[in-house]
Design an enzyme around this catalytic site. Structure first.
Site, PDB file in Angstrom:
ATOM      1  N   THR A  45       0.822  -1.214   0.000  1.00  0.00           N
ATOM      2  CA  THR A  45       0.000   0.000   0.000  1.00  0.00           C
ATOM      3  C   THR A  45       0.857   1.267   0.000  1.00  0.00           C
ATOM      4  OG1 THR A  45      -1.404   1.301   1.497  1.00  0.00           O
ATOM      5  CG2 THR A  45      -0.159  -0.443   2.505  1.00  0.00           C
ATOM      6  N   ASP A  46       0.264   2.361  -0.490  1.00  0.00           N
ATOM      7  CA  ASP A  46       0.959   3.658  -0.434  1.00  0.00           C
ATOM      8  C   ASP A  46       1.150   4.129   1.013  1.00  0.00           C
ATOM      9  OD1 ASP A  46      -1.710   4.330   0.118  1.00  0.00           O
ATOM     10  OD2 ASP A  46      -1.842   5.922  -1.389  1.00  0.00           O
ATOM     11  N   GLU A  47       0.381   3.545   1.943  1.00  0.00           N
ATOM     12  CA  GLU A  47       0.450   4.017   3.333  1.00  0.00           C
ATOM     13  C   GLU A  47       1.803   3.704   3.977  1.00  0.00           C
ATOM     14  OE1 GLU A  47      -2.980   3.618   5.772  1.00  0.00           O
ATOM     15  OE2 GLU A  47      -4.322   3.373   4.061  1.00  0.00           O
ATOM     16  N   TYR A  71      -1.667  -0.513  11.147  1.00  0.00           N
ATOM     17  CA  TYR A  71      -1.890  -1.163   9.843  1.00  0.00           C
ATOM     18  C   TYR A  71      -0.711  -0.930   8.903  1.00  0.00           C
ATOM     19  CZ  TYR A  71      -3.419  -1.490   4.969  1.00  0.00           C
ATOM     20  OH  TYR A  71      -3.479  -1.761   3.620  1.00  0.00           O
ATOM     21  N   LYS A  76       2.166  -3.470   7.350  1.00  0.00           N
ATOM     22  CA  LYS A  76       2.384  -3.667   5.908  1.00  0.00           C
ATOM     23  C   LYS A  76       3.840  -3.344   5.536  1.00  0.00           C
ATOM     24  CE  LYS A  76      -0.306  -4.564   3.101  1.00  0.00           C
ATOM     25  NZ  LYS A  76      -0.806  -5.890   2.590  1.00  0.00           N
ATOM     26  N   ASN A 113      -8.141   2.073  -3.307  1.00  0.00           N
ATOM     27  CA  ASN A 113      -8.980   1.471  -4.340  1.00  0.00           C
ATOM     28  C   ASN A 113     -10.454   1.748  -4.046  1.00  0.00           C
ATOM     29  OD1 ASN A 113      -7.515  -1.573  -5.598  1.00  0.00           O
ATOM     30  ND2 ASN A 113      -6.440   0.183  -4.782  1.00  0.00           N
ATOM     31  N   TYR A 154     -13.961  12.487   9.227  1.00  0.00           N
ATOM     32  CA  TYR A 154     -12.935  12.744  10.236  1.00  0.00           C
ATOM     33  C   TYR A 154     -12.397  14.173  10.136  1.00  0.00           C
ATOM     34  CZ  TYR A 154     -12.292   7.866  11.695  1.00  0.00           C
ATOM     35  OH  TYR A 154     -12.456   6.625  12.219  1.00  0.00           O
TER      36      TYR A 154
HETATM   37  N1  NAD Z   1      -8.350  -1.389  -0.179  1.00  0.00           N
HETATM   38  C1  NAD Z   1      -7.371  -0.574  -0.589  1.00  0.00           C
HETATM   39  O1  NAD Z   1      -7.634   0.572  -0.947  1.00  0.00           O
HETATM   40  C2  NAD Z   1      -5.942  -1.065  -0.648  1.00  0.00           C
HETATM   41  C3  NAD Z   1      -4.973  -0.250  -1.226  1.00  0.00           C
HETATM   42  C4  NAD Z   1      -3.658  -0.722  -1.325  1.00  0.00           C
HETATM   43  C5  NAD Z   1      -3.337  -1.980  -0.853  1.00  0.00           C
HETATM   44  N2  NAD Z   1      -4.290  -2.755  -0.278  1.00  0.00           N
HETATM   45  C6  NAD Z   1      -3.912  -4.099   0.180  1.00  0.00           C
HETATM   46  O2  NAD Z   1      -4.601  -5.016  -0.651  1.00  0.00           O
HETATM   47  C7  NAD Z   1      -4.907  -6.207   0.070  1.00  0.00           C
HETATM   48  C8  NAD Z   1      -6.385  -6.486  -0.025  1.00  0.00           C
HETATM   49  O3  NAD Z   1      -7.107  -5.372   0.501  1.00  0.00           O
HETATM   50  P1  NAD Z   1      -8.701  -5.368   0.552  1.00  0.00           P
HETATM   51  O4  NAD Z   1      -9.129  -3.959   0.598  1.00  0.00           O
HETATM   52  O5  NAD Z   1      -9.222  -6.276  -0.497  1.00  0.00           O
HETATM   53  O6  NAD Z   1      -8.941  -6.018   1.990  1.00  0.00           O
HETATM   54  P2  NAD Z   1     -10.200  -6.786   2.557  1.00  0.00           P
HETATM   55  O7  NAD Z   1     -10.174  -6.529   4.030  1.00  0.00           O
HETATM   56  O8  NAD Z   1     -11.426  -6.468   1.779  1.00  0.00           O
HETATM   57  O9  NAD Z   1      -9.864  -8.330   2.285  1.00  0.00           O
HETATM   58  C9  NAD Z   1      -8.869  -9.026   2.983  1.00  0.00           C
HETATM   59  C10 NAD Z   1      -9.136 -10.510   2.800  1.00  0.00           C
HETATM   60  O10 NAD Z   1      -8.090 -11.223   3.464  1.00  0.00           O
HETATM   61  C11 NAD Z   1      -8.671 -12.278   4.210  1.00  0.00           C
HETATM   62  N3  NAD Z   1      -7.765 -12.568   5.318  1.00  0.00           N
HETATM   63  C12 NAD Z   1      -7.445 -11.788   6.382  1.00  0.00           C
HETATM   64  N4  NAD Z   1      -6.563 -12.402   7.177  1.00  0.00           N
HETATM   65  C13 NAD Z   1      -6.301 -13.610   6.602  1.00  0.00           C
HETATM   66  C14 NAD Z   1      -5.465 -14.703   6.945  1.00  0.00           C
HETATM   67  N5  NAD Z   1      -4.717 -14.694   8.056  1.00  0.00           N
HETATM   68  N6  NAD Z   1      -5.426 -15.773   6.126  1.00  0.00           N
HETATM   69  C15 NAD Z   1      -6.183 -15.808   4.995  1.00  0.00           C
HETATM   70  N7  NAD Z   1      -7.021 -14.809   4.636  1.00  0.00           N
HETATM   71  C16 NAD Z   1      -7.070 -13.723   5.435  1.00  0.00           C
HETATM   72  C17 NAD Z   1     -10.025 -11.758   4.640  1.00  0.00           C
HETATM   73  O11 NAD Z   1     -10.919 -12.811   4.972  1.00  0.00           O
HETATM   74  C18 NAD Z   1     -10.453 -10.974   3.416  1.00  0.00           C
HETATM   75  O12 NAD Z   1     -11.136 -11.785   2.493  1.00  0.00           O
HETATM   76  C19 NAD Z   1      -4.431  -5.964   1.502  1.00  0.00           C
HETATM   77  O13 NAD Z   1      -3.179  -6.580   1.652  1.00  0.00           O
HETATM   78  C20 NAD Z   1      -4.300  -4.451   1.601  1.00  0.00           C
HETATM   79  O14 NAD Z   1      -3.278  -4.101   2.525  1.00  0.00           O
HETATM   80  C21 NAD Z   1      -5.592  -2.329  -0.162  1.00  0.00           C
END
Ligand code: NAD
Length: 326
Positions: free
Chosen positions: A125-127, A150, A154, A180, A207
């Protein structure tokens, strides 16, 4: 390719599976997901179990299960989406973030190495770069400076992935993407939360001043970028992924208010998140230069599609709201 996709029942992971079924129908996709509150098999209801897709419920912390799946399905590459993903939850309950986002990645890397998986793609992530003062943008060389449990978890995972490359010569790649939005996002995150509140006539909590800036990318463009990096990037490489679309949180909320024709008076300013990063901003020119990627869905089009999807799929989010939150 035979891919182990972890976290494939979440927001981006399920979009990635839909994307891959279209883009690479010849691939075999094994979706391993623990089905936490954020994982939802309804996201994949239209994808039949067949020779090219199989769902397994389980955790990335389960070493033996990972070894079994990699051998059973002759996995070539792992794409790791599995994580706890909500900053607010990481502030109130950080330990589960340490487990899934750090120990989970360490377990995946260890199993990938010992079983000989060819490539490990970490979805980051960009964070991890922390707050960027305007007009600065983070490049892939910018030092990691995370603020929340968080983003710190990451960033830790990113360092473990790079260490696996340097120490063991593992073939790894890291993508760091901005916020996203799109279908199947759990309505605790800004855009689906505001759409849901708007559709239900509730107030719209923002916020602090609401002037914090995020960069937004439509989820299918993220999926395409991951696919490119997975197949074409050099081992050990890192790529930023950005929509080049920076907006304040208030601007996002006003866009939703306009599209839903609701009253701006519904906005309520609430106490700010502790440690709230002011601005995220990425330079994603390396991805464009090396692999030819650029966003294809404009913000106007992406928001239109997203709002329409939440309007058309009210059962999806009303069902979620009835489930107890951990
Ligand atoms: N949402 C965003 O804007 C964004 C942006 C950049 C990066 N990301 C990264 O992308 C990835 C997916 O993000 P998202 O928004 O789809 O998250 P989300 O919370 O919607 O989905 C996460 C999924 O991971 C599963 N999960 C959690 N812990 C687990 C474990 N120990 N074993 C197996 N499965 C597990 C959950 O059941 C869920 O289905 C993450 O790694 C997040 O850090 C998200």
């Amino acid at each position: 390719m035979h891919l182990l996709i972890t976290g494939g029942a979440g927001f981006i992971g399920s979009n990635f599976i839909h994307y891959m079924r279209q883009a690479h129908p010849e691939d075999t996709l094994i979706n391993l997901d623990a089905l936490t509150y954020a994982g939802n098999l309804a996201n994949l209801a239209d994808i039949p179990e067949d020779a090219h897709y199989h769902f397994v419920r389980g955790s990335i912390l389960n070493h033996d299960l990972l070894v079994h799946l990699i051998r059973e399905y002759r996995i070539d590459a792992i794409v790791n989406f599995a994580a706890e993903s909500h900053v607010d939850r990481s502030i109130s309950d950080p330990m589960v973030f340490i487990d899934s986002n750090i120990k989970g990645v360490a377990t995946l890397l260890d199993v990938a190495r010992t079983t000989g998986v060819r490539r490990f793609q970490q979805v980051s992530t960009d964070e991890v770069y922390g707050s960027m003062p305007a007009p600065q943008q983070a490049t892939e060389e910018t030092p990691l400076n995370p603020s929340s449990p968080y983003s710190a978890a990451k960033a830790s995972a990113d360092l473990l992935v790079l260490a696996a490359h340097r120490t063991y010569g593992q073939d790894v790649t890291i993508t760091r993407c901005s916020n996203n939005y799109g279908p199947y996002q759990y309505p605790e995150k800004l855009i689906p939360l505001m759409i849901q509140h708007g559709l239900e006539g509730k107030t719209l909590p923002v916020y602090g001043t609401g002037e914090n800036i995020r960069d937004w990318l439509y989820v299918s463009d993220h999926c395409w970028a991951i696919d490119l990096v997975l197949r074409k990037a050099a081992p050990g490489s890192i790529y930023n992924i950005s929509g080049h679309n920076e907006r304040t949180n208030l601007a996002i909320i006003h866009e939703i208010i306009t599209q839903l024709h609701i009253d701006p008076q519904l906005i309520r300013h609430v106490a700010d998140r502790p440690g709230h990063d002011w601005r995220y901003s990425l330079d994603a020119s390396k991805l464009h230069h090396d692999l030819g990627w650029q966003p294809t869905v404009s913000f106007a089009e992406g928001m239109h599609r997203t709002i329409q999807w939440y309007q058309d799929h009210q059962d999806w989010w009303r069902d979620l709201n009835q489930q107890p939150v951990r």
